[in-house]
Scaffold this motif. Structure first.
Motif, mmCIF file in Angstrom:
data_model
loop_
_atom_site.group_PDB
_atom_site.id
_atom_site.type_symbol
_atom_site.label_atom_id
_atom_site.label_comp_id
_atom_site.label_asym_id
_atom_site.label_seq_id
_atom_site.Cartn_x
_atom_site.Cartn_y
_atom_site.Cartn_z
ATOM 1 N N PRO A 26 0.817 -1.222 0.000
ATOM 2 C CA PRO A 26 0.000 0.000 0.000
ATOM 3 C C PRO A 26 0.851 1.274 0.000
ATOM 4 N N TRP A 27 1.956 1.268 0.747
ATOM 5 C CA TRP A 27 2.830 2.445 0.780
ATOM 6 C C TRP A 27 3.458 2.693 -0.591
ATOM 7 N N ASP A 28 3.949 1.647 -1.225
ATOM 8 C CA ASP A 28 4.564 1.792 -2.539
ATOM 9 C C ASP A 28 3.551 2.302 -3.567
ATOM 10 N N LEU A 29 2.340 1.794 -3.499
ATOM 11 C CA LEU A 29 1.292 2.266 -4.410
ATOM 12 C C LEU A 29 0.924 3.723 -4.092
ATOM 13 N N TRP A 30 0.915 4.075 -2.802
ATOM 14 C CA TRP A 30 0.640 5.450 -2.388
ATOM 15 C C TRP A 30 1.691 6.392 -2.975
ATOM 16 N N MET A 31 2.941 5.971 -2.955
ATOM 17 C CA MET A 31 4.002 6.815 -3.491
ATOM 18 C C MET A 31 3.834 7.014 -5.004
#
Length: 100
Positions: A26-31
Motif C-alpha cells: 500500500p505504501w509503494d502504491l501510495w508513493m
C-alpha cells in the motif's frame, strides 16, 4: 467484459512483478499515486492515472488500444471522472487478490 478481464489480469501480473519484493505494497502504491497527482488535490484524473499506469508498466501497448481508459473507468466506481486513493487501492489490491 472479456476484454476488461484480460486487462485486469495484465494489471495484476504487472503489479505483482513490480512489487514482488516489497512488504509495503500500500505504501509503494501510495508513493506512485502521490507522484502522479500533479495538482496535489488527492485525486487523479485520467491523464494522471495514465502516469501511474506508465510507472507500473501498463501502457496501451501492453494492454491493447484503449486499455488505460478501460482501467480508469473500472477504478472510477462513482463515475466522478477522478479516482481517489481508496478507489485506486481497491481496484489494484482487490485485483491482486481476486480470482479473475
Amino acid at each position: 467484459k472479456r476484454e476488461e478481464r484480460r486487462m485486469l489480469k495484465s494489471l495484476r501480473k504487472n503489479i505483482q512483478r513490480k512489487f514482488t519484493r516489497t512488504t509495503h505494497l500500500p505504501w509503494d502504491l501510495w508513493m506512485c499515486y502521490k507522484k502522479a497527482d500533479m495538482d496535489g488535490n488527492g485525486r487523479v484524473d485520467f491523464e494522471e492515472f495514465g502516469s501511474i499506469c506508465e510507472m507500473l508498466g501498463l501502457t496501451n501497448e501492453v494492454l491493447g488500444g484503449g486499455g488505460v481508459k478501460t482501467l480508469f473507468h473500472f477504478a472510477d466506481k462513482d463515475d466522478s471522472g477522478v479516482i481517489d486513493f481508496q478507489e485506486f487501492l481497491a481496484a489494484v489490491v482487490g485485483n491482486l487478490t481476486s480470482d479473475i
